[in-house]
Every structure is written in structure tokens, then in C-alpha cells.
Design a protein around this motif. Structure first.
Motif, PDB file in Angstrom:
ATOM      1  N   MET A 156       0.832  -1.205   0.000  1.00 25.37           N
ATOM      2  CA  MET A 156       0.000   0.000   0.000  1.00 25.37           C
ATOM      3  C   MET A 156       0.863   1.250   0.000  1.00 25.37           C
ATOM      4  O   MET A 156       0.635   2.177  -0.782  1.00 25.37           O
ATOM      5  N   ALA A 157       1.855   1.278   0.905  1.00 27.45           N
ATOM      6  CA  ALA A 157       2.686   2.480   1.043  1.00 27.45           C
ATOM      7  C   ALA A 157       3.451   2.778  -0.242  1.00 27.45           C
ATOM      8  O   ALA A 157       3.557   3.937  -0.661  1.00 27.45           O
ATOM      9  N   SER A 158       3.979   1.745  -0.890  1.00 27.85           N
ATOM     10  CA  SER A 158       4.802   1.959  -2.089  1.00 27.85           C
ATOM     11  C   SER A 158       3.977   2.407  -3.289  1.00 27.85           C
ATOM     12  O   SER A 158       4.510   3.047  -4.198  1.00 27.85           O
ATOM     13  N   ALA A 159       2.683   2.070  -3.300  1.00 31.50           N
ATOM     14  CA  ALA A 159       1.858   2.352  -4.480  1.00 31.50           C
ATOM     15  C   ALA A 159       0.977   3.581  -4.324  1.00 31.50           C
ATOM     16  O   ALA A 159       0.241   3.924  -5.253  1.00 31.50           O
ATOM     17  N   LEU A 160       1.026   4.251  -3.183  1.00 35.15           N
ATOM     18  CA  LEU A 160       0.144   5.402  -2.969  1.00 35.15           C
ATOM     19  C   LEU A 160       0.495   6.563  -3.884  1.00 35.15           C
ATOM     20  O   LEU A 160       1.663   6.884  -4.082  1.00 35.15           O
ATOM     21  N   ILE A 223       4.009   4.751  15.446  1.00 40.02           N
ATOM     22  CA  ILE A 223       4.739   5.857  14.815  1.00 40.02           C
ATOM     23  C   ILE A 223       5.574   5.347  13.642  1.00 40.02           C
ATOM     24  O   ILE A 223       5.701   6.024  12.620  1.00 40.02           O
ATOM     25  N   TRP A 224       6.111   4.122  13.764  1.00 38.67           N
ATOM     26  CA  TRP A 224       6.889   3.560  12.653  1.00 38.67           C
ATOM     27  C   TRP A 224       5.982   3.287  11.451  1.00 38.67           C
ATOM     28  O   TRP A 224       6.389   3.482  10.303  1.00 38.67           O
ATOM     29  N   LEU A 225       4.755   2.850  11.702  1.00 31.06           N
ATOM     30  CA  LEU A 225       3.796   2.658  10.611  1.00 31.06           C
ATOM     31  C   LEU A 225       3.568   3.965   9.873  1.00 31.06           C
ATOM     32  O   LEU A 225       3.604   4.006   8.630  1.00 31.06           O
ATOM     33  N   LEU A 226       3.349   5.041  10.609  1.00 30.17           N
ATOM     34  CA  LEU A 226       3.145   6.346   9.985  1.00 30.17           C
ATOM     35  C   LEU A 226       4.383   6.778   9.211  1.00 30.17           C
ATOM     36  O   LEU A 226       4.271   7.259   8.073  1.00 30.17           O
ATOM     37  N   ALA A 227       5.564   6.600   9.802  1.00 34.08           N
ATOM     38  CA  ALA A 227       6.808   6.974   9.124  1.00 34.08           C
ATOM     39  C   ALA A 227       6.966   6.191   7.825  1.00 34.08           C
ATOM     40  O   ALA A 227       7.377   6.748   6.793  1.00 34.08           O
ATOM     41  N   SER A 228       6.638   4.911   7.848  1.00 34.56           N
ATOM     42  CA  SER A 228       6.757   4.085   6.644  1.00 34.56           C
ATOM     43  C   SER A 228       5.788   4.533   5.567  1.00 34.56           C
ATOM     44  O   SER A 228       6.136   4.576   4.377  1.00 34.56           O
ATOM     45  N   MET A 229       4.564   4.876   5.973  1.00 29.94           N
ATOM     46  CA  MET A 229       3.578   5.324   4.997  1.00 29.94           C
ATOM     47  C   MET A 229       3.978   6.654   4.363  1.00 29.94           C
ATOM     48  O   MET A 229       3.586   6.954   3.230  1.00 29.94           O
ATOM     49  N   LEU A 230       4.746   7.459   5.079  1.00 30.34           N
ATOM     50  CA  LEU A 230       5.209   8.738   4.543  1.00 30.34           C
ATOM     51  C   LEU A 230       6.440   8.589   3.656  1.00 30.34           C
ATOM     52  O   LEU A 230       6.628   9.350   2.704  1.00 30.34           O
ATOM     53  N   VAL A 231       7.278   7.593   3.945  1.00 30.62           N
ATOM     54  CA  VAL A 231       8.563   7.452   3.250  1.00 30.62           C
ATOM     55  C   VAL A 231       8.465   6.573   2.008  1.00 30.62           C
ATOM     56  O   VAL A 231       8.977   6.929   0.929  1.00 30.62           O
ATOM     57  N   LEU A 232       7.811   5.424   2.118  1.00 32.79           N
ATOM     58  CA  LEU A 232       7.845   4.431   1.045  1.00 32.79           C
ATOM     59  C   LEU A 232       7.272   4.912  -0.285  1.00 32.79           C
ATOM     60  O   LEU A 232       7.713   4.445  -1.337  1.00 32.79           O
ATOM     61  N   PRO A 233       6.282   5.839  -0.310  1.00 37.26           N
ATOM     62  CA  PRO A 233       5.820   6.306  -1.624  1.00 37.26           C
ATOM     63  C   PRO A 233       6.880   7.076  -2.408  1.00 37.26           C
ATOM     64  O   PRO A 233       6.761   7.226  -3.626  1.00 37.26           O
ATOM     65  N   PHE A 234       7.910   7.564  -1.726  1.00 34.86           N
ATOM     66  CA  PHE A 234       8.868   8.457  -2.386  1.00 34.86           C
ATOM     67  C   PHE A 234      10.294   7.923  -2.419  1.00 34.86           C
ATOM     68  O   PHE A 234      11.119   8.439  -3.171  1.00 34.86           O
ATOM     69  N   VAL A 235      10.611   6.925  -1.605  1.00 34.05           N
ATOM     70  CA  VAL A 235      11.990   6.445  -1.491  1.00 34.05           C
ATOM     71  C   VAL A 235      12.017   4.945  -1.716  1.00 34.05           C
ATOM     72  O   VAL A 235      11.122   4.214  -1.279  1.00 34.05           O
ATOM     73  N   SER A 236      13.035   4.472  -2.397  1.00 36.46           N
ATOM     74  CA  SER A 236      13.222   3.036  -2.599  1.00 36.46           C
ATOM     75  C   SER A 236      14.715   2.716  -2.535  1.00 36.46           C
ATOM     76  O   SER A 236      15.559   3.614  -2.554  1.00 36.46           O
ATOM     77  N   GLY A 237      15.011   1.438  -2.430  1.00 36.42           N
ATOM     78  CA  GLY A 237      16.408   1.027  -2.414  1.00 36.42           C
ATOM     79  C   GLY A 237      17.004   0.963  -1.017  1.00 36.42           C
ATOM     80  O   GLY A 237      16.291   0.881  -0.010  1.00 36.42           O
ATOM     81  N   SER A 238      18.302   1.058  -0.952  1.00 36.42           N
ATOM     82  CA  SER A 238      19.039   0.837   0.296  1.00 36.42           C
ATOM     83  C   SER A 238      18.889   1.976   1.303  1.00 36.42           C
ATOM     84  O   SER A 238      19.248   1.812   2.471  1.00 36.42           O
ATOM     85  N   THR A 239      18.385   3.124   0.867  1.00 38.81           N
ATOM     86  CA  THR A 239      18.271   4.271   1.781  1.00 38.81           C
ATOM     87  C   THR A 239      16.924   4.336   2.500  1.00 38.81           C
ATOM     88  O   THR A 239      16.702   5.240   3.309  1.00 38.81           O
ATOM     89  N   VAL A 240      16.028   3.394   2.214  1.00 40.91           N
ATOM     90  CA  VAL A 240      14.683   3.458   2.789  1.00 40.91           C
ATOM     91  C   VAL A 240      14.734   3.442   4.307  1.00 40.91           C
ATOM     92  O   VAL A 240      14.086   4.260   4.988  1.00 40.91           O
ATOM     93  N   LEU A 241      15.499   2.524   4.870  1.00 39.14           N
ATOM     94  CA  LEU A 241      15.552   2.400   6.326  1.00 39.14           C
ATOM     95  C   LEU A 241      16.074   3.681   6.967  1.00 39.14           C
ATOM     96  O   LEU A 241      15.581   4.109   8.020  1.00 39.14           O
ATOM     97  N   LEU A 242      17.062   4.306   6.337  1.00 39.97           N
ATOM     98  CA  LEU A 242      17.601   5.566   6.869  1.00 39.97           C
ATOM     99  C   LEU A 242      16.529   6.647   6.887  1.00 39.97           C
ATOM    100  O   LEU A 242      16.373   7.369   7.885  1.00 39.97           O
TER     101      LEU A 242
END
Length: 292
Positions: A156-160, A223-242
Motif C-alpha cells: 500500500m505504502a509503495s503504491a500510494l 509511529i513507525w507505521l506512519l513513518a513508513s507510509m510517509l517514506v515508502l511512496p517516495f523512497v526506494s532502495g538501500s536508503t529506505v531504512l535511513l
């Protein structure tokens, strides 16, 4: 062992330090010295060494902290650390909602197993809050699932993609995360100065430590769920966790700062706000169903 597999082990060990940071930030804002950032760990270790002085001979009372702790760990297992969740599978968002709800159920069951006015009042408030905010969470997730066609959190997060309904769902998720993380003014069930901890009032020793630890893990998970939903639509690859860590830090500190400047709501105020949010959520769900 990669980050995804290690997260369920590392995070429970980290959350007491994160709670210590929150206590320190609140102290600074309120012009106090405050405890060390490791004080929350010291507290947990101290309580873990003490046997619980159980007020009742109830299996439910003794099992509730372990069920709450297991539910909090279960929430972590379905969250993406990087681009993948440790135990992610198709439909894991439904499992996340299940363990998310089970956490509150365990807290209520433990509180109601004791003949105490404080725990009963706290359990009643927890149930009231759940009736309003758990459906709101389901509606928000429903909007994301409808707009992406996915039933995994990372899917869901990656495809928003931006739309009126998605932006509305994001705003509601921010609000819901703050509420479910138990920050003031929504720590109504515990209300230490009013109900002496509410559902936790009769717990002591090891059982109290486990329950407290579970609350800290649940706060991190939301809070991590919210952070993931904000980050994953815009970032991919090895820097996602950062980027997830950075978003988590900003969200967490922002919520702590707001909490330090807030006063606790009455239960009717919280319910009124939650009902308004749920109404908005249903509106955005209809907007999304119409394609916007």
C-alpha cells in the motif's frame, strides 16, 4: 541477519531508551532537569526483578500482560523495516489490525479481572476509546487499500499516489497515531494523576514491567507505521531504512513536544473529537470510492 529480520529483536531493546529521550525532552520543555535517558531501562529492570503482588487469584490478570506484549511484538512483525516486513505476507494489514485490537482487548481483560474502581474506570475508558478509534483506523487502511489494490502494508505504502482521499487519510492517520500512541491529551485510560494508571493500577513487579514495556513497543509500532507510509511512496532502495528512521525521529519528537504543552482531555472531549474524525474518514472513503 538483515535489518528486517533483526528488527523484532532490536526494537524491544531500543524502546525504553526512546521513552527515556521523551522523558528528557518533556523535562527540558518544562524547565526541569529530568531523568537520564536510560532511566526507563533502569525502571523496567527493577520491576522485572520483583514478583507481582497479585490482588486476585486470576489467570486472566496474570496472562493479560503477556498477551499485550505478544500483540505489540506482533505489530512489529508486519511493519516494513526498509522495503520489507519481517513476516510480511499478502493480507498482513488485516493481521496487523487484529493484533492491534488484541492489545487493547488484553489491557481491558486484565483491568476487569480486578475488583478495583480505578482499573474498572480505566477499562471503561479504553473500551470507549476503542469503539471510536479502532473503526477510524480500519477506515483509513480501507482508503489506502482501495486506492492501491494492495493488502500488504509495504504494498500500500509503495503504491500510494496523491489524491484528495489519500491526503485526507494521511491527515487522519497522523491524528490516529498520536491518539493510539497514548500521548497527552489522549492518555485518558491511564490518567496517572486521576486514575493512578487506570488499567495498570493493580499491576506491580514483573507483570507491571511487561505491561509497561508492551505500551512502549506499541507506541513505537504506531509511529513507525506512519513513518513508513510517509517514506515508502517516495523512497526506494538501500536508503529506505535511513529515511524511515529520520521520519520516525521527527514525528516522535514533534509528538513529544506537543504532549509537553498539552493538558489531558475529558473522555467526552476525546470521544467528540474521535467521532468527528471518524465522520471525516467515512467522507474520504466515499470520495475515494468515487475516484478522487
Amino acid at each position: 541477519m538483515n535489518a528486517q529480520d533483526a528488527a523484532p529483536i532490536i526494537v524491544p531493546l531500543m524502546v525504553p531508551f526512546i521513552d527515556g529521550v521523551a522523558r528528557k525532552v518533556r523535562a527540558v520543555i518544562q524547565k526541569r532537569v529530568g531523568p537520564s535517558i536510560v532511566q526507563s531501562w533502569y525502571d523496567l529492570l527493577s520491576f522485572l526483578r520483583i514478583e507481582c503482588n497479585s490482588p486476585v487469584d486470576s489467570l486472566t490478570f496474570r496472562l493479560a500482560p503477556y498477551i499485550a506484549f505478544a500483540s505489540a511484538i506482533g505489530m512489529l512483525l508486519f511493519l516494513p523495516f526498509g522495503e520489507k516486513a519481517p513476516f510480511g505476507f499478502e493480507g498482513d494489514v488485516i493481521a496487523f489490525i487484529y493484533v492491534f485490537t488484541m492489545f487493547s482487548a488484553a489491557v481491558v481483560m486484565g483491568a476487569l479481572s480486578v475488583p478495583s474502581s480505578y482499573t474498572s474506570a480505566g477499562a471503561g475508558r479504553e473500551v470507549t476509546m476503542s469503539i471510536v478509534f479502532k473503526p477510524l483506523f480500519a477506515v483509513v487502511i480501507g482508503i489506502f487499500a482501495m486506492k492501491t489494490g494492495a493488502l500488504t502494508i509495504e504494498g500500500m505504502a509503495s503504491a500510494l499516489k496523491p489524491s484528495i482521499s489519500v491526503l485526507g487519510a494521511y491527515l487522519l492517520l497522523i491524528y490516529l497515531t498520536y491518539v493510539e500512541a497514548g500521548f497527552v491529551p489522549y492518555d485518558i485510560a491511564e490518567a496517572e494523576t486521576e486514575l493512578l494508571g487506570g488499567p495498570l493500577a493493580e499491576y506491580s513487579g514483573r507483570l507491571f514491567a511487561i505491561m509497561l514495556w508492551a505500551f512502549q513497543i506499541k507506541r513505537f509500532a504506531m509511529i513507525w507505521l506512519l513513518a513508513s507510509m510517509l517514506v515508502l511512496p517516495f523512497v526506494s532502495g538501500s536508503t529506505v531504512l535511513l529515511f524511515q528512521c529520520g521520519a520516525f525521529a521527527l514525528l516522535f519528537l514533534g509528538m513529544v513536544v506537543y504532549e509537553a504543552m498539552s493538558a489531558r482531555y475529558r473522555i467526552d472531549q476525546a470521544v467528540r473529537n474521535g467521532t468527528m474524525a471518524l465522520t471525516l474518514g467515512i467522507f474520504f472513503l466515499l470520495v475515494g470510492w468515487m475516484g478522487w
